[in-house]
Every structure is written in structure tokens, then in C-alpha cells.
Design an enzyme around this catalytic site. Structure first.
Site, mmCIF file in Angstrom:
data_model
loop_
_atom_site.group_PDB
_atom_site.id
_atom_site.type_symbol
_atom_site.label_atom_id
_atom_site.label_comp_id
_atom_site.label_asym_id
_atom_site.label_seq_id
_atom_site.Cartn_x
_atom_site.Cartn_y
_atom_site.Cartn_z
ATOM 1 N N LYS A 115 0.845 -1.204 0.000
ATOM 2 C CA LYS A 115 0.000 0.000 0.000
ATOM 3 C C LYS A 115 0.875 1.246 0.000
ATOM 4 O O LYS A 115 2.044 1.219 0.434
ATOM 5 C CB LYS A 115 -0.944 0.050 1.212
ATOM 6 C CG LYS A 115 -0.280 0.052 2.605
ATOM 7 C CD LYS A 115 0.171 1.419 3.109
ATOM 8 C CE LYS A 115 0.945 1.360 4.419
ATOM 9 N NZ LYS A 115 1.693 2.536 4.782
ATOM 10 N N ALA A 175 10.190 -3.180 5.991
ATOM 11 C CA ALA A 175 10.275 -1.949 6.789
ATOM 12 C C ALA A 175 10.413 -0.736 5.874
ATOM 13 O O ALA A 175 11.215 0.165 6.117
ATOM 14 C CB ALA A 175 11.423 -2.017 7.803
ATOM 15 N N ALA A 179 3.795 -1.578 4.209
ATOM 16 C CA ALA A 179 2.996 -2.601 4.900
ATOM 17 C C ALA A 179 3.189 -4.003 4.324
ATOM 18 O O ALA A 179 2.220 -4.758 4.164
ATOM 19 C CB ALA A 179 1.520 -2.207 4.916
ATOM 20 N N GLY A 180 4.433 -4.368 4.042
ATOM 21 C CA GLY A 180 4.713 -5.689 3.488
ATOM 22 C C GLY A 180 4.370 -6.819 4.447
ATOM 23 O O GLY A 180 3.795 -7.837 4.038
ATOM 24 N N SER A 239 2.156 -6.727 6.727
ATOM 25 C CA SER A 239 0.691 -6.773 6.788
ATOM 26 C C SER A 239 0.129 -7.490 5.573
ATOM 27 O O SER A 239 -0.842 -8.251 5.678
ATOM 28 C CB SER A 239 0.115 -5.349 6.849
ATOM 29 O OG SER A 239 0.629 -4.675 7.966
ATOM 30 N N ASP A 264 -2.705 -2.247 9.470
ATOM 31 C CA ASP A 264 -2.773 -2.205 8.000
ATOM 32 C C ASP A 264 -3.240 -3.525 7.386
ATOM 33 O O ASP A 264 -3.383 -3.623 6.166
ATOM 34 C CB ASP A 264 -1.385 -1.878 7.408
ATOM 35 C CG ASP A 264 -0.925 -0.467 7.754
ATOM 36 O OD1 ASP A 264 -1.784 0.371 8.096
ATOM 37 O OD2 ASP A 264 0.284 -0.220 7.687
HETATM 38 P P1 ATP Z 1 4.384 -0.809 8.790
HETATM 39 O O1 ATP Z 1 4.378 0.534 8.138
HETATM 40 O O2 ATP Z 1 3.084 -1.567 8.710
HETATM 41 O O3 ATP Z 1 5.038 -0.874 10.148
HETATM 42 P P2 ATP Z 1 6.508 -1.512 7.033
HETATM 43 O O4 ATP Z 1 6.054 -1.656 5.639
HETATM 44 O O5 ATP Z 1 7.280 -0.289 7.360
HETATM 45 O O6 ATP Z 1 5.276 -1.726 7.939
HETATM 46 P P3 ATP Z 1 7.154 -4.284 7.207
HETATM 47 O O7 ATP Z 1 7.805 -4.690 5.939
HETATM 48 O O8 ATP Z 1 5.740 -4.679 7.407
HETATM 49 O O9 ATP Z 1 7.353 -2.735 7.430
HETATM 50 O O10 ATP Z 1 8.069 -4.854 8.371
HETATM 51 C C1 ATP Z 1 8.144 -4.304 9.670
HETATM 52 C C2 ATP Z 1 8.877 -5.298 10.572
HETATM 53 O O11 ATP Z 1 8.001 -6.410 10.789
HETATM 54 C C3 ATP Z 1 10.127 -5.893 9.944
HETATM 55 O O12 ATP Z 1 11.250 -5.171 10.329
HETATM 56 C C4 ATP Z 1 10.149 -7.328 10.449
HETATM 57 O O13 ATP Z 1 11.027 -7.471 11.547
HETATM 58 C C5 ATP Z 1 8.746 -7.609 10.955
HETATM 59 N N1 ATP Z 1 8.029 -8.674 10.196
HETATM 60 C C6 ATP Z 1 7.288 -9.666 10.715
HETATM 61 N N2 ATP Z 1 6.738 -10.437 9.759
HETATM 62 C C7 ATP Z 1 7.127 -9.934 8.592
HETATM 63 C C8 ATP Z 1 6.891 -10.302 7.243
HETATM 64 N N3 ATP Z 1 6.123 -11.366 6.916
HETATM 65 N N4 ATP Z 1 7.413 -9.535 6.277
HETATM 66 C C9 ATP Z 1 8.165 -8.447 6.612
HETATM 67 N N5 ATP Z 1 8.453 -8.082 7.857
HETATM 68 C C10 ATP Z 1 7.945 -8.798 8.857
#
Ligand code: ATP
Length: 307
Positions: free
Chosen positions: A10, A100, A104-105, A107, A140
Site C-alpha cells: 500500500k 520496513a 505494509a509488506g 501486513s 494495515d
Molecule cells: P508498517 O508501516 O506496517 O510498520 P513496514 O512496511 O514499514 O510496515 P514491514 O515490511 O511490514 O514494514 O516490516 C516491519 C517489521 O516487521 C520488519 O522489520 C520485520 O522485523 C517484521 N516482520 C514480521 N513479519 C514480517 C513479514 N512477513 N514480512 C516483513 N516483515 C515482517
């Protein structure tokens, strides 16, 4: 039995952050938009009585936990508990969404795993059950189940569909470095400590622009309250935003808590031209031209013997 389900990344076309709530989360108003950068989650049932195991391939795979903290594993366990089945399953995640990255990967993986587990075990959970589990897994996750374009309130989990006329075209600039969401919110709090933060609302202009498919109006309405905090933690983001402006983007912004930056283009051809320009700018390397407003979690292949 096995099944594959994908779910989209997203961007927040508008992200307004409100006051901190008593549960420690900020209230937000988000104009969520799903883009066709999708992770794929494969579930393979086994009968070894060993519970859930996880493997990960693709982009940033080494940064994804493979223990019980993995959001897809947690989703599978929650579905197993609700359906009263043994959670003996291998979860393989093929990542295309930066980890990260503010897209929201995790999610998306959780949403894909919820749907996949429901289908693998033929439980027939209702949409409400899946939405409830999604909201427990993270703010998310409900949006990643639904996709499209939606207004998110509360922590982002209270969703209302937003009308959009056609596909939208974007360029995503992912970062090699990661930014932690809690760190960006802490910086937001630090920057706003002296100010009174208003209750968050999405401006009517953004909704009207989405409905009318007016790129110039949408570009003018794009806004992210977390952008100053993300840029102050990662000054390189300001250079990427400037490169996008120079390359002719309608508008550019940090996605969520960053460090991904995304740019609005007028058409698919414009997005490809802009992606080429950004790749050659020297400011960013991981660039994708993507379509927005795409479907949420969806089955990619039912696999042998699956429902
Ligand atoms: P958000 O903005 O929702 O916090 P993001 O997109 O910035 O998310 P994500 O890729 O969702 O970040 O990852 C955040 C943290 O979640 C990662 O650093 C990781 O340690 C943890 N995590 C747990 N499960 C997963 C997964 N399936 N994929 C990615 N990261 C994951």
C-alpha cells in the site's frame, strides 16, 4: 495440499496523524491505495506435528523473521485456533514488497496467510471473521485483505471504500535502508511536542480528485504528516523527492513512515519515463512503475488437491 495467495503493498495517498490515544497508538486518517507490488504466500500442509515453519525468498528476505514473530505465521496460528485444526503447515513467503519500507509488506503477508489458511483447511470463515483477525494482527492488515482505495480511520483498521474512476499510475522508489515505524512516530512526537495535534480527517479535495481521476488535483491534495519526521531521520529522501520533481512527477511523497518514496504519474507511459529518469538520477536504485487501486489478497494458484 498447498495454496498460493498474493497480497499488495500500500501507499498512503494522504496520511493525517492525530493525537496519541490511551492505548499508545496515534489515531490516523489514511487514504489507502493498493499497488501492484505483491508478496506471494504459499502454504503447504504437512502431517509432522511440528506446527508452523517459515521460509522466505526474494527482496530483503534476510530481514524477515522466520520464527513465531513472522506476521504470516501468526496469522496461520490464529486461523487454526479459530477453526480448531492442527497448524501443521509450512509457510513460504516470496517477497517483492520492501521490508520496513512503509508499504505494509508484513501486513500484506499476514492478509495473504489469513485467506490461504482459511482456504487450505476449507473453513469457510466469514469476511467479518477474517476482518476481525486482520485487525488483531495489525492496523494495515484489514486494508491488505480488501485492496483498492479506502479511507482508514481509528488506527487505520476502520475501512470505507473510496470511489475511483480508473487505474492510477505511480513510480515507487524503494530504499536499501530500512526505517522503523516506531522510530518515525517518536520523531513525529518530538517535532510536534509544542503543538496541539488536531483530530485527523482526509480533505474532501483528495476524495473528489480520486473520484474524478484528476491527477493534478490529487497531486495537490497528497499529504503525509510523517514526512518531516522520516526526512529528518533520512535526509537522502529529500534528494529523491527533488529528483522526482525534476523528472516531471505530478507529485511525490514519502509512503507512510518511509523510507519508500512514491510519485504520481499521468499515465503508464509517463510512469515508465519517470522510472527511467529516476533510475539514472543516481539518487535511488530500486525503482518500479506500478498501477494503483488493485485487488487485495487473492488466490494465485490453488495447488494440488486444495480447495
Ligand atoms: P508498517 O508501516 O506496517 O510498520 P513496514 O512496511 O514499514 O510496515 P514491514 O515490511 O511490514 O514494514 O516490516 C516491519 C517489521 O516487521 C520488519 O522489520 C520485520 O522485523 C517484521 N516482520 C514480521 N513479519 C514480517 C513479514 N512477513 N514480512 C516483513 N516483515 C515482517
Amino acid at each position: 495440499m498447498s495454496i498460493s495467495v498474493s497480497a499488495p503493498a500500500k501507499v498512503n495517498v494522504v496520511l493525517k496523524v492525530g493525537p496519541m490515544r490511551t492505548d499508545g497508538f496515534h489515531s490516523v486518517a489514511s487514504l489507502f491505495h493498493a499497488v501492484d507490488l505483491r508478496d506471494r504466500v504459499d502454504l503447504q500442509s504437512n502431517c509432522d506435528g511440528q506446527g508452523v515453519s517459515v521460509s522466505v525468498s526474494g527482496v530483503d528476505a534476510g530481514a524477515v523473521p522466520t520464527d513465531a514473530s513472522n506476521l504470516a505465521a501468526r496469522a496461520v496460528l490464529m486461523v487454526a485456533e479459530m477453526g480448531e485444526v492442527a497448524p501443521d503447515v509450512h509457510v513460504h513467503i516470496d517477497k517483492r514488497i520492501p521490508v520496513a519500507g512503509g508499504m505494509a509488506g508484513g501486513s500484506a503477508d499476514a492478509a495473504a496467510a489469513l485467506l490461504a489458511a482459511d482456504l487450505l483447511w476449507n473453513l469457510g470463515l466469514s469476511r467479518t471473521d477474517l476482518d476481525d483477525l486482520a485487525a488483531q494482527l495489525g492496523s494495515d492488515v484489514p486494508f491488505a485483505l480488501h485492496g483498492g482505495t479506502m479511507l482508514g480511520l481509528g488506527r487505520g483498521e476502520k475501512l470505507t471504500p473510496v470511489l475511483t474512476a480508473q487505474d492510477w499510475h505511480w513510480v515507487i522508489s524503494a530504499s536499501d535502508a530500512q526505517l522503523s515505524t516506531p522510530a518515525v512516530y517518536q520523531e513525529f512526537d518530538r517535532q510536534n511536542i509544542e503543538k496541539s495535534v488536531a483530530d485527523p480527517i482526509i480533505p474532501a479535495e483528495a476524495m473528489a480528485a480520486m473520484r474524478a481521476h484528476d491527477a493534478a488535483a490529487l497531486g495537490a491534495a497528497m499529504h503525509n504528516d510523517l514526512q518531516p519526521a522520516a526526512v529528518s531521520l533520512r535526509p537522502q529522501l529529500a534528494k529523491i523527492l527533488a529528483a522526482g520533481r525534476e523528472g516531471g512527477a505530478v507529485a511525490g511523497m514519502v509512503s507512510g513512515s518511509g523510507p519508500t518514496v512514491f510519485f504520481l504519474a499521468e499515465s503508464r507511459d509517463h510512469a515508465i519515463d519517470l522510472a527511467v529518469f529516476l533510475s539514472g538520477s543516481g539518487e535511488t536504485t530500486r525503482v518500479h512503475a506500478v498501477t494503483g487501486g488493485v485487488a487485495g489478497a487473492r488466490v494465485e494458484s490453488p495447488g494440488v488437491g486444495a480447495v
